[in-house]
Design an enzyme around this catalytic site. Sequence first.
Site, short mmCIF file in Angstrom:
data_model
loop_
_atom_site.label_atom_id
_atom_site.label_comp_id
_atom_site.label_asym_id
_atom_site.label_seq_id
_atom_site.Cartn_x
_atom_site.Cartn_y
_atom_site.Cartn_z
N GLU A 129 51.78 5.33 -75.10
CA GLU A 129 50.89 6.40 -74.61
C GLU A 129 49.57 6.43 -75.37
O GLU A 129 48.50 6.64 -74.78
CB GLU A 129 51.63 7.73 -74.70
CG GLU A 129 52.78 7.82 -73.70
CD GLU A 129 53.81 8.88 -74.02
OE1 GLU A 129 54.76 9.03 -73.24
OE2 GLU A 129 53.68 9.57 -75.06
N GLU A 143 61.74 6.19 -71.67
CA GLU A 143 62.33 7.53 -71.63
C GLU A 143 63.29 7.77 -70.47
O GLU A 143 64.35 8.38 -70.65
CB GLU A 143 61.22 8.59 -71.61
CG GLU A 143 60.38 8.65 -72.89
CD GLU A 143 59.16 7.75 -72.87
OE1 GLU A 143 58.24 7.98 -73.68
OE2 GLU A 143 59.10 6.81 -72.03
#
Length: 283
Positions: free
Chosen positions: A124, A145
């Site tokens: 990210e 995730e």
Amino acid sequence: MKNETYTATTSKQIYLTRRSPYYWRVTFDHPPLNIFGPETIPQLNEIITALETDKDVKVVVFDSVVEGFFLTHYNFLAPLEDTTSLPPGPTGLQPLPDMLVRLSRAPVVSIASIRGRATGVGSELSLACDMRFASRDRAILSQWEVGAGLVPGGGPMARLPRLIGRGRALEVLLGADDIPGDLAEPYGYVNRSLPDADLDAFVDALATRIASFDKRAISETKRFADVASLPPDFEIAPEWDACLASIARPAAQERIKTLMERGFHKPGDAEDRLGYYVGQLGR
């Protein structure tokens, strides 16, 4: 997620080196895994604020000195309230998405030099940078995730489709698998992947070249590119809320527990091959 073995630390995890007034390096140094947690947030925030306000800096490179790891996932041993109790940042977003948004919009060119795993937060942060260059041999990027029952929280659903297209973004996000450096380049996940021996010299030469240019020309050109390419805040804000909500769900709790039992959060095969391990959780 609280765990009895967690101990809060305020040790230095991120180091800022000014190669010149115009060219800075930000180095992650939190061995053994470069895990990012609530204790890391103030350190990164201090650097982002400096990038926003310094009158001279033109380019910043993010790198790591931890063998095998650029920057990895969030700290699941820290009590969740250590994160949820932090105040919003200047954008009104929660601290992590706030800092990533501010990095993208800062009047400074940001470059991720990826060697080792850029997993979760590491991916990210790389996506929030203006450019990404990876070791062809040693870089691995992933948004792992979903494989653990979680929703990513640092803005990848807003950024990845703009960068690599919807289909490939969903492959990365929903496949939750490791993307090696040599594949990351044709996908557009990184600008280029280079032989590991060439990565540092290439990034340094590009950063030095950009740092020699006029700052106003750099910042104004970047600002217009931002208009065409960056997601608005209202797309990013719900991702963080969904991430926190997903952590509390039984499915995620059970999968994270199983990952912990298999070596997650410790040096070893589970962290080295996280994509493989999350792919085994539902089997």
